[in-house]
Design a protein around this motif. Structure first.
Motif, PDB file in Angstrom:
ATOM      1  N   HIS A  96      49.528 -17.807  18.910  1.00 41.39           N
ATOM      2  CA  HIS A  96      50.661 -16.581  19.722  1.00 41.39           C
ATOM      3  C   HIS A  96      51.011 -17.379  20.464  1.00 41.39           C
ATOM      4  O   HIS A  96      50.994 -18.301  21.173  1.00 41.39           O
ATOM      5  CB  HIS A  96      49.957 -15.136  20.245  1.00 41.39           C
ATOM      6  CG  HIS A  96      48.712 -14.541  19.607  1.00 41.39           C
ATOM      7  ND1 HIS A  96      48.366 -12.967  19.975  1.00 41.39           N
ATOM      8  CD2 HIS A  96      48.897 -14.596  17.848  1.00 41.39           C
ATOM      9  CE1 HIS A  96      47.329 -13.037  18.886  1.00 41.39           C
ATOM     10  NE2 HIS A  96      47.518 -13.572  17.622  1.00 41.39           N
ATOM     11  N   PHE A  97      52.912 -17.026  20.348  1.00 44.26           N
ATOM     12  CA  PHE A  97      53.395 -17.440  21.208  1.00 44.26           C
ATOM     13  C   PHE A  97      54.150 -16.761  22.851  1.00 44.26           C
ATOM     14  O   PHE A  97      54.195 -15.540  21.980  1.00 44.26           O
ATOM     15  CB  PHE A  97      54.814 -18.190  20.855  1.00 44.26           C
ATOM     16  CG  PHE A  97      54.647 -19.871  19.797  1.00 44.26           C
ATOM     17  CD1 PHE A  97      55.197 -20.353  20.467  1.00 44.26           C
ATOM     18  CD2 PHE A  97      54.088 -19.245  18.605  1.00 44.26           C
ATOM     19  CE1 PHE A  97      54.458 -22.104  19.997  1.00 44.26           C
ATOM     20  CE2 PHE A  97      54.190 -20.935  18.014  1.00 44.26           C
ATOM     21  CZ  PHE A  97      54.299 -21.842  18.779  1.00 44.26           C
ATOM     22  N   PHE A  98      53.743 -16.870  23.790  1.00 47.59           N
ATOM     23  CA  PHE A  98      53.880 -16.074  24.922  1.00 47.59           C
ATOM     24  C   PHE A  98      55.207 -16.292  25.731  1.00 47.59           C
ATOM     25  O   PHE A  98      55.659 -16.994  26.117  1.00 47.59           O
ATOM     26  CB  PHE A  98      52.980 -16.012  25.793  1.00 47.59           C
ATOM     27  CG  PHE A  98      51.597 -16.010  24.920  1.00 47.59           C
ATOM     28  CD1 PHE A  98      50.992 -14.074  25.238  1.00 47.59           C
ATOM     29  CD2 PHE A  98      50.818 -16.761  24.965  1.00 47.59           C
ATOM     30  CE1 PHE A  98      49.850 -13.632  24.268  1.00 47.59           C
ATOM     31  CE2 PHE A  98      49.745 -16.164  24.191  1.00 47.59           C
ATOM     32  CZ  PHE A  98      49.399 -14.625  24.095  1.00 47.59           C
ATOM     33  N   THR A 139      54.137 -26.230   1.604  1.00 50.83           N
ATOM     34  CA  THR A 139      55.201 -26.340   1.298  1.00 50.83           C
ATOM     35  C   THR A 139      56.113 -25.085   0.670  1.00 50.83           C
ATOM     36  O   THR A 139      55.468 -23.742   0.445  1.00 50.83           O
ATOM     37  CB  THR A 139      55.175 -27.116  -0.714  1.00 50.83           C
ATOM     38  OG1 THR A 139      56.264 -26.891  -1.076  1.00 50.83           O
ATOM     39  CG2 THR A 139      54.237 -26.238  -1.371  1.00 50.83           C
ATOM     40  N   HIS A 140      57.826 -25.061   0.594  1.00 51.10           N
ATOM     41  CA  HIS A 140      58.252 -23.792  -0.559  1.00 51.10           C
ATOM     42  C   HIS A 140      57.985 -24.023  -1.486  1.00 51.10           C
ATOM     43  O   HIS A 140      58.600 -22.747  -2.401  1.00 51.10           O
ATOM     44  CB  HIS A 140      58.977 -23.171   0.131  1.00 51.10           C
ATOM     45  CG  HIS A 140      60.273 -23.227   1.460  1.00 51.10           C
ATOM     46  ND1 HIS A 140      60.418 -24.887   2.760  1.00 51.10           N
ATOM     47  CD2 HIS A 140      60.140 -22.497   2.222  1.00 51.10           C
ATOM     48  CE1 HIS A 140      60.130 -23.674   3.637  1.00 51.10           C
ATOM     49  NE2 HIS A 140      60.232 -22.518   3.684  1.00 51.10           N
ATOM     50  N   ASP A 141      58.187 -24.719  -2.120  1.00 47.98           N
ATOM     51  CA  ASP A 141      57.974 -25.506  -4.027  1.00 47.98           C
ATOM     52  C   ASP A 141      57.170 -24.976  -4.358  1.00 47.98           C
ATOM     53  O   ASP A 141      55.902 -25.496  -4.507  1.00 47.98           O
ATOM     54  CB  ASP A 141      59.068 -26.559  -4.207  1.00 47.98           C
ATOM     55  CG  ASP A 141      60.149 -26.495  -3.090  1.00 47.98           C
ATOM     56  OD1 ASP A 141      60.809 -26.184  -3.424  1.00 47.98           O
ATOM     57  OD2 ASP A 141      60.656 -27.710  -3.012  1.00 47.98           O
ATOM     58  N   GLY A 155      54.980 -19.638   0.695  1.00 49.98           N
ATOM     59  CA  GLY A 155      55.503 -18.974   1.561  1.00 49.98           C
ATOM     60  C   GLY A 155      56.910 -18.849   2.383  1.00 49.98           C
ATOM     61  O   GLY A 155      56.993 -20.175   2.645  1.00 49.98           O
ATOM     62  N   GLU A 156      57.303 -17.783   2.568  1.00 47.42           N
ATOM     63  CA  GLU A 156      59.081 -17.805   3.342  1.00 47.42           C
ATOM     64  C   GLU A 156      58.878 -18.683   4.803  1.00 47.42           C
ATOM     65  O   GLU A 156      57.705 -18.570   5.598  1.00 47.42           O
ATOM     66  CB  GLU A 156      59.265 -16.490   3.248  1.00 47.42           C
ATOM     67  CG  GLU A 156      59.884 -16.236   2.118  1.00 47.42           C
ATOM     68  CD  GLU A 156      60.003 -14.889   2.671  1.00 47.42           C
ATOM     69  OE1 GLU A 156      61.267 -14.086   1.827  1.00 47.42           O
ATOM     70  OE2 GLU A 156      59.557 -13.733   2.794  1.00 47.42           O
ATOM     71  N   SER A 157      59.834 -19.134   5.160  1.00 49.07           N
ATOM     72  CA  SER A 157      60.119 -19.476   6.088  1.00 49.07           C
ATOM     73  C   SER A 157      59.607 -18.624   7.411  1.00 49.07           C
ATOM     74  O   SER A 157      59.875 -17.353   7.802  1.00 49.07           O
ATOM     75  CB  SER A 157      61.547 -19.696   6.588  1.00 49.07           C
ATOM     76  OG  SER A 157      61.568 -20.521   7.804  1.00 49.07           O
ATOM     77  N   GLY A 158      59.048 -19.373   8.606  1.00 53.50           N
ATOM     78  CA  GLY A 158      58.552 -18.309   9.285  1.00 53.50           C
ATOM     79  C   GLY A 158      58.070 -17.690   9.664  1.00 53.50           C
ATOM     80  O   GLY A 158      57.449 -16.954  10.507  1.00 53.50           O
ATOM     81  N   CYS A 159      56.930 -17.845   8.583  1.00 55.34           N
ATOM     82  CA  CYS A 159      55.427 -16.940   8.033  1.00 55.34           C
ATOM     83  C   CYS A 159      54.459 -17.691   8.511  1.00 55.34           C
ATOM     84  O   CYS A 159      53.179 -16.878   8.776  1.00 55.34           O
ATOM     85  CB  CYS A 159      55.246 -16.771   6.832  1.00 55.34           C
ATOM     86  SG  CYS A 159      54.645 -18.254   6.050  1.00 55.34           S
ATOM     87  N   GLY A 160      53.535 -18.973   9.039  1.00 57.23           N
ATOM     88  CA  GLY A 160      53.104 -19.171  10.290  1.00 57.23           C
ATOM     89  C   GLY A 160      52.374 -20.358  10.121  1.00 57.23           C
ATOM     90  O   GLY A 160      50.750 -20.763   9.513  1.00 57.23           O
ATOM     91  N   LYS A 161      52.868 -20.691   8.659  1.00 58.12           N
ATOM     92  CA  LYS A 161      51.940 -22.155   7.674  1.00 58.12           C
ATOM     93  C   LYS A 161      52.138 -23.738   8.437  1.00 58.12           C
ATOM     94  O   LYS A 161      51.026 -24.443   8.493  1.00 58.12           O
ATOM     95  CB  LYS A 161      53.044 -22.447   6.458  1.00 58.12           C
ATOM     96  CG  LYS A 161      52.867 -21.407   5.015  1.00 58.12           C
ATOM     97  CD  LYS A 161      54.058 -22.343   3.936  1.00 58.12           C
ATOM     98  CE  LYS A 161      55.725 -22.795   4.729  1.00 58.12           C
ATOM     99  NZ  LYS A 161      56.793 -21.460   5.167  1.00 58.12           N
ATOM    100  N   SER A 162      53.287 -23.622   8.849  1.00 57.01           N
ATOM    101  CA  SER A 162      53.225 -25.289   9.866  1.00 57.01           C
ATOM    102  C   SER A 162      52.305 -24.662  11.734  1.00 57.01           C
ATOM    103  O   SER A 162      51.768 -25.732  11.823  1.00 57.01           O
ATOM    104  CB  SER A 162      54.469 -25.577  10.325  1.00 57.01           C
ATOM    105  OG  SER A 162      54.768 -26.034   9.325  1.00 57.01           O
ATOM    106  N   MET A 163      51.686 -23.234  12.020  1.00 58.83           N
ATOM    107  CA  MET A 163      51.708 -23.391  12.847  1.00 58.83           C
ATOM    108  C   MET A 163      49.659 -23.626  12.991  1.00 58.83           C
ATOM    109  O   MET A 163      48.988 -23.667  13.234  1.00 58.83           O
ATOM    110  CB  MET A 163      51.871 -21.923  13.800  1.00 58.83           C
ATOM    111  CG  MET A 163      52.832 -22.504  14.516  1.00 58.83           C
ATOM    112  SD  MET A 163      53.079 -23.245  15.669  1.00 58.83           S
ATOM    113  CE  MET A 163      54.932 -23.868  15.893  1.00 58.83           C
ATOM    114  N   THR A 164      49.467 -22.915  11.398  1.00 54.44           N
ATOM    115  CA  THR A 164      48.671 -22.632  11.242  1.00 54.44           C
ATOM    116  C   THR A 164      47.611 -24.483  10.567  1.00 54.44           C
ATOM    117  O   THR A 164      47.124 -24.899  11.429  1.00 54.44           O
ATOM    118  CB  THR A 164      48.265 -22.044   9.691  1.00 54.44           C
ATOM    119  OG1 THR A 164      48.325 -21.088   9.771  1.00 54.44           O
ATOM    120  CG2 THR A 164      46.560 -22.517   9.337  1.00 54.44           C
TER     121      THR A 164
END
Ligand SMILES: Nc1ncnc2c1ncn2[C@@H]1O[C@H](COP(=O)(O)OP(=O)(O)OP(=O)(O)O)[C@@H](O)[C@H]1O
Ligand code: SF4
Ligand SMILES: [Mg+2]
Length: 338
Positions: A13-15, A213-215, A41-50
């Motif tokens: 989470h980000f606080f 990826t988005h693709d 998944g679309e941008s902002g869905c949490g892929k990079s943070m995972t």
């Protein structure tokens, strides 16, 4: 295949003063030795943070892993100290990003950077490290490797820089390579070459890949399994064939329908009307309900859980599928879960 990494109930989470952004909100998945798993998944869905959570690289001070486990064998990576984690990064798990220039140091030659990684992790004498650096550059298809090692990163094309990053990432034969949009910044021909390279290397040294990826075009070429994320959660997990032939979750169906038909064309996903909910508008029921054409009363009141069909790697988070059996229980979709 043996389990390599088990992610359990991961929450990041980000606080800030006004709100909590639940970037990753209870994510569970496994990666087996040598397999390629795509996270889409679309941008902002949490892929990079995972993926950054797996590496313990969540940007502070606002970002925090608040719950969960990342098990590699008997080790929970989330319990390791920064020193212990440094030994895991680059050694057992490596990561490459979309824009290699941001990960390469502009004032050091390509050779110095690879040699630094090799000497740090393998503690080799310099002469041996130089030899290995050249071998690695050859292995990732860089011509004239002996000359390239004395070049600075800006002298190389984007595709060549990504090859250098892959060489560095693979220098210690990692068990897992996390590739976050590794080809998005490259043109289509170069993308295909880089993906071929990743596939060849992972087969050769049995490295598992978590491909973000988005693709979906990229995914069908490279991955064996797909994990679909939406608003910080996994909404569907299945083999590539199952996802493409019989997507279950309405969101996955939307993603598949948005892939261009023209053969060979790799397009960015542009699915489904509406937007991913912002933290303030996060629905209390199913997070996809405001955009879902199948939504019914219950979807706006209760949150669905991720259901795994017994003896099967498929899982889906949607009330259209029966909670006990995982079989479709509403008649308005064309898909079945059995
Ligand atoms: N430093 C930050 N502070 C606050 N929120 C953040 C921060 N970084 C990311 N987030 C939020 O975390 C959520 C997940 O972000 P993440 O970068 O994992 O998305 P993503 O799926 O990788 O998207 P993209 O496809 O655009 O790379 C987003 O809603 C984002 O706004
Ligand atoms: S639970 Fe309801 S709103 Fe959510 S995806 Fe399934 S049908 Fe759509
Ligand atoms: Mg990202």
């Amino acid at each position: 295949m043996k389990d390599l990494l088990k992610v359990k109930n991961l929450k990041t989470h980000f606080f800030d003063k006004k709100q909590t952004v639940k970037a990753v909100d209870g994510v569970d998945f496994d990666i087996r030795t040598g397999e390629t798993v795509a996270l889409v998944g679309e941008s902002g869905c949490g892929k990079s943070m995972t993926s950054l959570s797996i590496m313990q690289l969540v940007p502070g001070p606002n970002g925090k892993i608040v719950d969960g486990e990342v098990m590699m064998g008997s080790k929970n990576l989330l319990k390791l100290t920064e020193n212990e984690m440094c030994q895991i990064r680059g050694n057992e798990i490596s990561m490459i990003f979309q824009e290699p220039m941001t990960s390469l140091n502009p004032v050091l030659t390509v050779g110095e950077q690879i040699i630094e990684v090799i000497t740090y992790h393998k503690r080799l004498p310099r002469k041996e490290a130089v030899k290995q650096a050249i071998e690695l550059l050859n292995m990732v298809g860089i011509p004239r490797a002996e000359e390239i090692i004395t070049d600075f990163p800006h002298r190389l094309s984007g595709g060549m820089r990504q090859r250098v990053m892959i060489a560095m990432a693979m220098s210690c034969d990692p068990k897992l390579l996390i590739a976050d949009e590794p080809t998005t910044a490259l043109d289509v021909t170069i993308q295909a070459q880089i993906l071929d390279l990743m596939r060849d290397l992972s087969r050769k040294v049995n490295t598992a890949i978590l491909l973000i990826t988005h693709d979906l075009g990229v995914v069908s070429e490279l991955a064996e399994r797909i994990i679909v994320m939406y608003a910080g959660q996994i909404v569907e997990q299945a083999s590539v064939d199952d996802i493409f032939d019989n997507p279950l979750h309405p969101y996955t169906q939307g993603l598949i329908e948005s892939v261009p038909d023209i053969e060979g064309e790799i397009g960015r996903l542009n699915p489904i009307t509406g937007n991913v909910p912002t933290p303030e508008q996060m629905p209390s029921g199913c997070r996809f309900a405001p955009r879902c054409t199948h939504a019914f009363g219950r979807c706006f009141e209760e949150e669905p859980v991720l259901l795994s069909k017994r003896h099967n790697t498929r899982a889906v988070r949607c009330f259209l599928y029966d909670e006990e059996t995982g079989v479709k229980n509403v008649t308005d979709t064309k898909n079945t879960y059995s």
